[in-house]
Design a protein around this motif. Structure first.
Motif, PDB file in Angstrom:
ATOM      1  N   ILE A  68      14.483   6.190   3.300  1.00  0.00           N
ATOM      2  CA  ILE A  68      14.949   4.928   2.738  1.00  0.00           C
ATOM      3  C   ILE A  68      15.652   4.106   3.822  1.00  0.00           C
ATOM      4  O   ILE A  68      16.603   4.570   4.453  1.00  0.00           O
ATOM      5  CB  ILE A  68      15.911   5.179   1.554  1.00  0.00           C
ATOM      6  N   ALA A  69      15.164   2.897   4.025  1.00  0.00           N
ATOM      7  CA  ALA A  69      15.743   2.004   5.028  1.00  0.00           C
ATOM      8  C   ALA A  69      17.063   1.424   4.533  1.00  0.00           C
ATOM      9  O   ALA A  69      17.207   1.097   3.356  1.00  0.00           O
ATOM     10  CB  ALA A  69      14.761   0.884   5.364  1.00  0.00           C
ATOM     11  N   SER A  70      18.016   1.282   5.450  1.00  0.00           N
ATOM     12  CA  SER A  70      19.312   0.700   5.091  1.00  0.00           C
ATOM     13  C   SER A  70      19.321  -0.809   5.255  1.00  0.00           C
ATOM     14  O   SER A  70      20.182  -1.494   4.709  1.00  0.00           O
ATOM     15  CB  SER A  70      20.416   1.313   5.953  1.00  0.00           C
ATOM     16  N   THR A  74      13.440  -2.917   3.448  1.00  0.00           N
ATOM     17  CA  THR A  74      14.030  -2.174   2.332  1.00  0.00           C
ATOM     18  C   THR A  74      13.185  -2.246   1.070  1.00  0.00           C
ATOM     19  O   THR A  74      13.248  -1.358   0.222  1.00  0.00           O
ATOM     20  CB  THR A  74      15.447  -2.687   2.032  1.00  0.00           C
ATOM     21  N   ALA A  75      12.379  -3.318   0.923  1.00  0.00           N
ATOM     22  CA  ALA A  75      11.528  -3.427  -0.265  1.00  0.00           C
ATOM     23  C   ALA A  75      10.430  -2.370  -0.284  1.00  0.00           C
ATOM     24  O   ALA A  75       9.959  -1.981  -1.352  1.00  0.00           O
ATOM     25  CB  ALA A  75      10.907  -4.823  -0.324  1.00  0.00           C
ATOM     26  N   GLY A  76      10.017  -1.907   0.899  1.00  0.00           N
ATOM     27  CA  GLY A  76       8.916  -0.946   0.954  1.00  0.00           C
ATOM     28  C   GLY A  76       9.314   0.447   1.360  1.00  0.00           C
ATOM     29  O   GLY A  76       8.732   1.438   0.914  1.00  0.00           O
ATOM     30  N   ASP A  77      10.337   0.525   2.224  1.00  0.00           N
ATOM     31  CA  ASP A  77      10.747   1.818   2.764  1.00  0.00           C
ATOM     32  C   ASP A  77       9.550   2.548   3.388  1.00  0.00           C
ATOM     33  O   ASP A  77       8.595   1.915   3.832  1.00  0.00           O
ATOM     34  CB  ASP A  77      11.445   2.665   1.697  1.00  0.00           C
ATOM     35  N   ASP A 101       0.845  -1.200   0.000  1.00  0.00           N
ATOM     36  CA  ASP A 101       0.000   0.000   0.000  1.00  0.00           C
ATOM     37  C   ASP A 101       0.877   1.246   0.000  1.00  0.00           C
ATOM     38  O   ASP A 101       1.587   1.525   0.960  1.00  0.00           O
ATOM     39  CB  ASP A 101      -0.905  -0.006   1.235  1.00  0.00           C
ATOM     40  N   THR A 102       0.813   2.002  -1.096  1.00  0.00           N
ATOM     41  CA  THR A 102       1.595   3.236  -1.209  1.00  0.00           C
ATOM     42  C   THR A 102       0.721   4.492  -1.120  1.00  0.00           C
ATOM     43  O   THR A 102       1.199   5.598  -1.364  1.00  0.00           O
ATOM     44  CB  THR A 102       2.365   3.259  -2.538  1.00  0.00           C
ATOM     45  N   THR A 103      -0.550   4.314  -0.762  1.00  0.00           N
ATOM     46  CA  THR A 103      -1.463   5.451  -0.648  1.00  0.00           C
ATOM     47  C   THR A 103      -1.332   6.096   0.726  1.00  0.00           C
ATOM     48  O   THR A 103      -1.559   5.435   1.748  1.00  0.00           O
ATOM     49  CB  THR A 103      -2.914   5.015  -0.875  1.00  0.00           C
ATOM     50  N   LEU A 104      -0.941   7.356   0.759  1.00  0.00           N
ATOM     51  CA  LEU A 104      -0.839   8.061   2.033  1.00  0.00           C
ATOM     52  C   LEU A 104      -2.191   8.101   2.729  1.00  0.00           C
ATOM     53  O   LEU A 104      -3.201   8.484   2.132  1.00  0.00           O
ATOM     54  CB  LEU A 104      -0.329   9.483   1.807  1.00  0.00           C
ATOM     55  N   SER A 105      -2.198   7.690   3.992  1.00  0.00           N
ATOM     56  CA  SER A 105      -3.451   7.593   4.746  1.00  0.00           C
ATOM     57  C   SER A 105      -3.311   8.276   6.095  1.00  0.00           C
ATOM     58  O   SER A 105      -2.225   8.288   6.699  1.00  0.00           O
ATOM     59  CB  SER A 105      -3.842   6.122   4.961  1.00  0.00           C
ATOM     60  N   ALA A 147       2.715   5.967   4.505  1.00  0.00           N
ATOM     61  CA  ALA A 147       2.468   4.782   3.676  1.00  0.00           C
ATOM     62  C   ALA A 147       3.815   4.154   3.331  1.00  0.00           C
ATOM     63  O   ALA A 147       4.875   4.710   3.641  1.00  0.00           O
ATOM     64  CB  ALA A 147       1.716   5.155   2.399  1.00  0.00           C
ATOM     65  N   GLN A 148       3.778   3.014   2.677  1.00  0.00           N
ATOM     66  CA  GLN A 148       5.001   2.481   2.082  1.00  0.00           C
ATOM     67  C   GLN A 148       5.412   3.367   0.911  1.00  0.00           C
ATOM     68  O   GLN A 148       4.558   3.881   0.186  1.00  0.00           O
ATOM     69  CB  GLN A 148       4.773   1.049   1.597  1.00  0.00           C
ATOM     70  N   ASN A 149       6.696   3.526   0.717  1.00  0.00           N
ATOM     71  CA  ASN A 149       7.169   4.305  -0.430  1.00  0.00           C
ATOM     72  C   ASN A 149       7.122   3.482  -1.711  1.00  0.00           C
ATOM     73  O   ASN A 149       6.842   4.004  -2.792  1.00  0.00           O
ATOM     74  CB  ASN A 149       8.594   4.802  -0.184  1.00  0.00           C
ATOM     75  N   SER A 150       7.375   2.171  -1.596  1.00  0.00           N
ATOM     76  CA  SER A 150       7.222   1.214  -2.699  1.00  0.00           C
ATOM     77  C   SER A 150       6.358   0.071  -2.199  1.00  0.00           C
ATOM     78  O   SER A 150       6.506  -0.382  -1.057  1.00  0.00           O
ATOM     79  CB  SER A 150       8.583   0.676  -3.152  1.00  0.00           C
TER      80      SER A 150
END
Length: 209
Positions: A157-159, A112-115, A81-85, A186-189
Protein backbone atom coordinates in the motif's frame (compact mmCIF):
# COMPACT_ATOMS: atom_id res chain seq x y z
CA UNK A 1 66.73 -41.16 -37.09
CA UNK A 2 64.48 -40.04 -34.19
CA UNK A 3 63.41 -36.43 -33.90
CA UNK A 4 64.19 -34.28 -30.87
CA UNK A 5 62.02 -31.22 -30.14
CA UNK A 6 62.83 -28.15 -28.07
CA UNK A 7 60.70 -25.27 -26.87
CA UNK A 8 61.52 -21.60 -27.43
CA UNK A 9 63.73 -21.61 -24.34
CA UNK A 10 65.85 -24.48 -25.60
CA UNK A 11 64.34 -27.04 -23.23
CA UNK A 12 63.99 -30.56 -24.59
CA UNK A 13 60.52 -32.00 -25.08
CA UNK A 14 60.19 -35.75 -24.70
CA UNK A 15 57.39 -37.87 -26.13
CA UNK A 16 57.58 -40.01 -23.01
CA UNK A 17 57.16 -37.37 -20.33
CA UNK A 18 57.37 -33.60 -20.66
CA UNK A 19 57.30 -31.71 -17.37
CA UNK A 20 54.82 -28.85 -17.30
CA UNK A 21 57.67 -26.55 -16.26
CA UNK A 22 59.10 -26.73 -19.79
CA UNK A 23 55.90 -25.64 -21.52
CA UNK A 24 56.39 -22.17 -23.00
CA UNK A 25 53.05 -20.67 -21.96
CA UNK A 26 54.28 -17.06 -22.11
CA UNK A 27 55.31 -17.55 -25.71
CA UNK A 28 52.00 -19.06 -26.81
CA UNK A 29 49.49 -17.15 -28.93
CA UNK A 30 46.72 -15.53 -26.88
CA UNK A 31 43.27 -17.06 -27.36
CA UNK A 32 42.02 -13.69 -28.59
CA UNK A 33 38.43 -14.26 -27.46
CA UNK A 34 36.31 -15.13 -24.43
CA UNK A 35 36.59 -18.59 -22.93
CA UNK A 36 33.61 -20.62 -24.17
CA UNK A 37 31.92 -23.92 -23.37
CA UNK A 38 33.90 -26.75 -24.89
CA UNK A 39 37.33 -25.13 -24.52
CA UNK A 40 39.88 -27.57 -23.12
CA UNK A 41 42.12 -27.51 -20.05
CA UNK A 42 44.80 -29.89 -18.79
CA UNK A 43 44.22 -31.34 -15.32
CA UNK A 44 46.16 -33.76 -13.09
CA UNK A 45 43.27 -36.03 -12.13
CA UNK A 46 43.65 -36.90 -8.45
CA UNK A 47 47.01 -35.08 -8.21
CA UNK A 48 48.79 -38.38 -8.81
CA UNK A 49 50.25 -37.80 -12.23
CA UNK A 50 47.23 -38.96 -14.23
CA UNK A 51 47.03 -36.05 -16.67
CA UNK A 52 43.77 -35.68 -18.53
CA UNK A 53 41.94 -33.11 -20.56
CA UNK A 54 38.67 -31.52 -19.41
CA UNK A 55 36.34 -28.84 -20.71
CA UNK A 56 35.82 -25.53 -18.93
CA UNK A 57 32.15 -26.51 -18.54
CA UNK A 58 33.10 -28.63 -15.50
CA UNK A 59 34.34 -25.54 -13.64
CA UNK A 60 30.74 -24.36 -13.30
CA UNK A 61 29.81 -27.66 -11.65
CA UNK A 62 32.77 -27.42 -9.27
CA UNK A 63 32.39 -23.80 -8.11
CA UNK A 64 28.59 -23.55 -8.46
CA UNK A 65 26.51 -21.61 -10.97
CA UNK A 66 26.48 -18.24 -9.19
CA UNK A 67 23.53 -15.90 -9.50
CA UNK A 68 21.37 -15.53 -12.58
CA UNK A 69 20.85 -11.79 -13.05
CA UNK A 70 18.15 -10.24 -15.26
CA UNK A 71 17.34 -6.57 -15.69
CA UNK A 72 14.29 -4.77 -17.05
CA UNK A 73 15.32 -2.64 -20.03
CA UNK A 74 12.11 -0.68 -20.70
CA UNK A 75 9.34 0.64 -18.44
CA UNK A 76 6.23 -1.49 -17.96
CA UNK A 77 2.91 0.05 -16.88
CA UNK A 78 -0.52 -1.10 -15.71
CA UNK A 79 -3.60 1.15 -15.94
CA UNK A 80 -7.08 0.15 -14.72
CA UNK A 81 -5.81 -3.43 -14.48
CA UNK A 82 -5.84 -5.68 -11.42
CA UNK A 83 -5.05 -8.92 -13.27
CA UNK A 84 -1.68 -10.33 -12.25
CA UNK A 85 0.45 -10.64 -15.37
CA UNK A 86 3.86 -12.10 -16.18
CA UNK A 87 6.66 -9.54 -16.22
CA UNK A 88 9.39 -10.42 -18.70
CA UNK A 89 12.27 -11.07 -18.32
CA UNK A 90 11.81 -11.93 -14.64
CA UNK A 91 11.61 -15.73 -14.75
CA UNK A 92 13.89 -18.63 -13.90
CA UNK A 93 13.78 -22.26 -15.05
CA UNK A 94 13.97 -24.72 -12.14
CA UNK A 95 14.47 -28.46 -12.00
CA UNK A 96 12.78 -31.02 -9.77
CA UNK A 97 14.13 -31.21 -6.22
CA UNK A 98 15.86 -27.84 -6.43
CA UNK A 99 15.74 -24.97 -3.93
CA UNK A 100 16.00 -21.38 -5.16
CA UNK A 101 16.43 -17.96 -3.55
CA UNK A 102 15.21 -14.96 -5.54
CA UNK A 103 15.88 -11.32 -4.66
CA UNK A 104 14.40 -8.42 -6.60
CA UNK A 105 15.09 -4.68 -6.39
CA UNK A 106 12.31 -2.85 -8.21
CA UNK A 107 11.67 0.82 -8.99
CA UNK A 108 7.96 1.68 -9.15
CA UNK A 109 5.86 4.79 -9.54
CA UNK A 110 2.71 4.09 -7.50
CA UNK A 111 -0.47 6.08 -6.89
CA UNK A 112 -2.52 5.57 -3.75
CA UNK A 113 -5.65 4.94 -5.85
CA UNK A 114 -4.10 1.81 -7.35
CA UNK A 115 -1.37 0.67 -5.00
CA UNK A 116 0.45 -2.55 -6.00
CA UNK A 117 0.24 -6.33 -5.71
CA UNK A 118 2.74 -8.95 -6.76
CA UNK A 119 3.42 -12.70 -6.68
CA UNK A 120 5.36 -15.51 -8.30
CA UNK A 121 3.88 -18.45 -10.15
CA UNK A 122 5.73 -21.75 -9.71
CA UNK A 123 5.44 -25.49 -10.43
CA UNK A 124 2.62 -27.18 -8.53
CA UNK A 125 5.10 -29.09 -6.34
CA UNK A 126 6.78 -25.89 -5.19
CA UNK A 127 6.41 -24.35 -1.72
CA UNK A 128 7.40 -20.74 -1.07
CA UNK A 129 8.12 -18.05 1.49
CA UNK A 130 7.78 -14.58 -0.10
CA UNK A 131 8.47 -11.26 1.61
CA UNK A 132 8.57 -7.64 0.41
CA UNK A 133 9.35 -4.18 1.76
CA UNK A 134 8.64 -0.81 0.18
CA UNK A 135 10.42 2.51 0.66
CA UNK A 136 9.73 6.00 -0.60
CA UNK A 137 12.47 7.04 -2.98
CA UNK A 138 12.99 10.10 -0.79
CA UNK A 139 13.46 7.85 2.25
CA UNK A 140 11.42 5.96 4.81
CA UNK A 141 9.83 2.50 4.78
CA UNK A 142 6.11 2.65 4.06
CA UNK A 143 4.88 -0.95 3.97
CA UNK A 144 5.87 -4.61 4.11
CA UNK A 145 4.03 -7.81 3.22
CA UNK A 146 4.41 -11.58 3.26
CA UNK A 147 2.88 -14.56 1.51
CA UNK A 148 3.38 -18.30 1.05
CA UNK A 149 1.05 -19.20 -1.85
CA UNK A 150 2.48 -18.87 -5.37
CA UNK A 151 -0.01 -17.24 -7.73
CA UNK A 152 -1.81 -15.29 -4.98
CA UNK A 153 -1.35 -11.51 -5.00
CA UNK A 154 0.55 -9.87 -2.13
CA UNK A 155 -0.46 -6.23 -1.63
CA UNK A 156 1.77 -3.25 -0.94
CA UNK A 157 0.00 0.00 0.00
CA UNK A 158 1.44 3.34 -1.11
CA UNK A 159 1.56 6.16 1.43
CA UNK A 160 1.49 8.87 -1.27
CA UNK A 161 1.62 9.32 -5.03
CA UNK A 162 5.35 8.82 -5.44
CA UNK A 163 8.30 6.71 -6.58
CA UNK A 164 9.16 3.67 -4.49
CA UNK A 165 11.89 1.10 -4.10
CA UNK A 166 10.47 -2.40 -3.57
CA UNK A 167 12.73 -5.21 -2.36
CA UNK A 168 11.46 -8.78 -2.60
CA UNK A 169 13.03 -11.91 -1.11
CA UNK A 170 11.56 -15.31 -1.89
CA UNK A 171 12.63 -18.89 -1.09
CA UNK A 172 11.28 -21.75 -3.20
CA UNK A 173 11.52 -25.47 -2.45
CA UNK A 174 10.61 -27.38 -5.58
CA UNK A 175 9.97 -31.08 -5.16
CA UNK A 176 8.33 -33.14 -7.90
CA UNK A 177 8.11 -31.15 -11.11
CA UNK A 178 10.50 -29.04 -13.15
CA UNK A 179 9.11 -25.78 -14.47
CA UNK A 180 9.35 -22.00 -14.26
CA UNK A 181 9.22 -19.49 -11.42
CA UNK A 182 7.68 -16.34 -12.91
CA UNK A 183 7.28 -12.88 -11.36
CA UNK A 184 3.86 -11.21 -11.78
CA UNK A 185 2.42 -7.88 -10.69
CA UNK A 186 -0.65 -5.63 -11.16
CA UNK A 187 -2.52 -2.76 -9.56
CA UNK A 188 -4.13 -3.79 -6.29
CA UNK A 189 -7.16 -1.56 -7.03
CA UNK A 190 -8.17 -0.52 -10.51
CA UNK A 191 -7.00 3.04 -11.22
CA UNK A 192 -6.68 5.25 -14.28
CA UNK A 193 -3.40 6.53 -12.83
CA UNK A 194 -0.74 4.20 -14.19
CA UNK A 195 1.37 2.07 -11.89
CA UNK A 196 4.78 1.85 -13.57
CA UNK A 197 7.68 -0.55 -13.12
CA UNK A 198 10.77 1.26 -14.34
CA UNK A 199 13.75 0.03 -16.28
CA UNK A 200 16.93 -1.05 -14.45
CA UNK A 201 14.75 -2.99 -11.99
CA UNK A 202 16.65 -6.23 -11.40
CA UNK A 203 16.18 -9.86 -10.33
CA UNK A 204 18.88 -12.20 -8.96
CA UNK A 205 18.28 -15.93 -8.58
CA UNK A 206 20.49 -18.51 -6.86
CA UNK A 207 20.09 -22.28 -6.96
CA UNK A 208 20.78 -23.47 -3.40
CA UNK A 209 20.74 -27.23 -3.94
Amino acid sequence: MPWTFYNANGQRLSSAATNISVLDIDGATDIGEDIANGDLLIIDNGAGGTNRRTTVDRIKTYVGPGAQVTMLETDSAATSDTTLSDQAPFAVTVGANENWHIRMVLHFTIYTAGDLKWTFTAPTSCTAEMFSRMWLRTGGETDESWGATPGTGIALIASSNNEYAVVIDAIFENEGNAGTIQFQWAQNSSSGSATTLHDVSVMEAWKQT
